[in-house]
Write an enzyme that holds these catalytic residues in place. Structure first.
Site, PDB file in Angstrom:
ATOM      1  N   ASP A 208      39.543  35.926  43.519  1.00 52.81           N
ATOM      2  CA  ASP A 208      39.182  35.133  42.341  1.00 52.81           C
ATOM      3  C   ASP A 208      40.063  33.900  42.211  1.00 52.81           C
ATOM      4  O   ASP A 208      41.148  33.815  42.776  1.00 52.81           O
ATOM      5  CB  ASP A 208      39.281  35.978  41.067  1.00 52.81           C
TER       6      ASP A 208
ATOM      7  N   ASP B 228      44.832  29.080  45.936  1.00 51.32           N
ATOM      8  CA  ASP B 228      45.304  30.287  45.262  1.00 51.32           C
ATOM      9  C   ASP B 228      44.081  31.134  44.920  1.00 51.32           C
ATOM     10  O   ASP B 228      43.453  30.909  43.900  1.00 51.32           O
ATOM     11  CB  ASP B 228      46.083  29.909  44.006  1.00 51.32           C
TER      12      ASP B 228
ATOM     13  N   GLU C 250      42.683  39.106  40.035  1.00 59.01           N
ATOM     14  CA  GLU C 250      44.143  39.023  39.981  1.00 59.01           C
ATOM     15  C   GLU C 250      44.603  38.014  38.944  1.00 59.01           C
ATOM     16  O   GLU C 250      45.607  38.218  38.260  1.00 59.01           O
ATOM     17  CB  GLU C 250      44.678  38.643  41.367  1.00 59.01           C
TER      18      GLU C 250
ATOM     19  N   ASP D 208      50.238  35.408  49.129  1.00 61.45           N
ATOM     20  CA  ASP D 208      49.871  34.667  47.915  1.00 61.45           C
ATOM     21  C   ASP D 208      51.021  33.814  47.413  1.00 61.45           C
ATOM     22  O   ASP D 208      51.134  33.533  46.224  1.00 61.45           O
ATOM     23  CB  ASP D 208      49.421  35.665  46.833  1.00 61.45           C
TER      24      ASP D 208
ATOM     25  N   HIS E 207      46.034  26.336  39.978  1.00 62.06           N
ATOM     26  CA  HIS E 207      45.436  26.331  38.633  1.00 62.06           C
ATOM     27  C   HIS E 207      45.209  24.917  38.122  1.00 62.06           C
ATOM     28  O   HIS E 207      45.065  24.713  36.916  1.00 62.06           O
ATOM     29  CB  HIS E 207      46.291  27.106  37.614  1.00 62.06           C
TER      30      HIS E 207
END
Length: 417
Positions: free
Chosen positions: A87, A148, A182, A205, A388
């Site tokens: 995700d 990410d 996550e 990650d 993000h």
């Protein structure tokens, strides 16, 4: 030992393919996965794994992808799992992602074509100074990129393909786990660790080239509900106690020069309101509370509770409810019991020709929860940066080093068994 080579640019082709699939998770959803579109990527991954010859690859009803790479050695080697999440963050749109490769980066500002106000500058992205001559992938300026953690997904897939096609590389049984949700803190809620049957794991990650993280925040979530007294505003004197204003006063009373994300770094924790909603009669705030020790985490919760009680003393007709719940804990407590996991990770990074950087992360990974569920699991770099956000980027060459690191980890565990 065979060395990985990114033949025909297969790594960036994989990553770009995955990045174009919208997999944004939704914290308001109660389903698992929180968005069905995450299964779109899961289905692609399962099909590719099956085509590689990994016959047990499958996705379960909750959107978790499992696969096994068979051992190529007679040694009794611990089963190692490599894990990444599918995700992307709800913080920034992941719809219609248009990845762009900026070849042979020379230090210039990278202006994104669909929004010229989104500019990657070296003085704002310090790791860009290490990327001269490399190929940088960004989105187009209107979405996040999804490195990410689709960089990690692509790296694990590329490493799996390499191991399947190079059986001369000796390794024990390798497990692959791709998780949903996550980014909203539910990444391992329904992971079947009995089915996975791994002894140790590595999440792929992390951020900067060479980093291995064996320490995360410990994390709590808090929900504060204020029940005020509503009244017609024309006749409210001496009657109304607005839940909105009470909540605003509580937020204003919390520390401003410390214990906030914008005033802390390194090992300093915080109390952070992440959402508010409400009306005069009832208002609600959600908080995240973070620190590296459970003791300090508890202290921060006590500070929040004390502030709420102090403000509420002024409003005799109103009530409140503050619920603080554990989210995840610092994985270092678990990993320190198995020092070889991090030791082999560091060695794998260095065998890839990279300086290893053992460090803490001001956040959490699936590995935080997995470690406490019985799968000790540090975090290895994937090369993702500015996640993000619309400025998110990743370097192809850093991703290549991550693939080689994964392969090296598999090899080193066999070598030392």
């Amino acid at each position: 030992m065979s060395n990985y080579i990114n033949i025909n640019k297969s790594l960036e082709h994989r990553f770009i393919k995955y990045a174009k699939i919208d997999t944004q998770s939704d914290p308001e959803s109660s389903t698992c996965p929180s968005t069905l579109k995450q299964k779109d990527l899961g289905n692609v991954l399962v099909q590719e794994l099956l085509e590689m010859g990994i016959n047990d690859a499958h996705m379960d009803e909750n959107g978790y992808v499992y696969a096994t790479i068979a051992s190529t050695t007679d040694k009794n080697v611990p089963v190692i799992c490599f894990c990444s999440h599918m995700d992307t963050s709800p913080d920034c749109s992941g719809e219609h992602v248009k990845p762009i490769i900026h070849s042979n980066y020379q230090g210039e500002d990278i202006i994104l074509p669909d929004d010229h106000s989104i500019v990657l500058k070296m003085d704002e992205h310090k790791d860009l100074k290490h990327q001269i001559g490399n190929d940088i992938i960004t989105a187009s300026g209107t979405t996040l990129l999804g490195a990410d953690n689709k960089a990690g997904v692509a790296e694990i897939m590329e490493a799996a393909n390499f191991l399947i096609r190079n059986p001369d590389v000796k390794h024990g049984t390798i497990k692959i786990l791709f998780t949903p949700d996550e980014e909203i803190g539910r990444g391992v809620d329904k992971a079947d660790l009995k089915k996975l049957a791994a002894d140790f794991g590595y999440t792929i990650d992390g951020e900067t080239l060479g980093s291995i993280e064996d320490e995360t925040f410990s994390a709590d979530g808090a929900k504060l509900t204020i029940k005020g007294v509503s009244s017609h505003p024309g006749f409210a004197k001496g009657k109304m106690e607005s839940a909105i204003k009470i909540l605003a006063e509580i937020l204003d009373t919390l520390p401003k020069d410390h214990l906030t994300p914008e005033t802390t770094h390194q090992k300093e924790g915080f109390i952070h309101p992440v959402s508010i909603k409400g009306q005069v009669e009832e208002a609600e705030a959600q908080f995240i509370i973070r620190d590296f020790t459970d003791e300090k985490l508890e202290e921060h919760g006590q500070i929040l509770d004390a502030v709420v009680k102090k403000v509420m003393e002024k409003y005799s007709k109103s009530t409140y409810e503050l619920n603080i719940k554990a989210q995840y804990r610092n994985m270092k407590k678990v990993l320190d019991q198995y020092p070889q996991i991090v030791k082999y990770g560091i060695e794998a990074i260095e065998r890839a020709g990279v300086v290893a950087k053992q460090q803490s992360i001001r956040g959490g990974t699936d590995g935080s929860r997995l470690s406490y569920l019985g799968l000790p699991c540090p975090n290895i770099f994937a090369g993702e940066h500015a996640f993000h956000s619309k400025q998110e980027w990743v370097s192809v060459q850093d991703m290549e080093k991550a693939v080689q690191t994964i392969i090296n980890i598999a090899y080193i565990w066999e070598e030392n068994s």
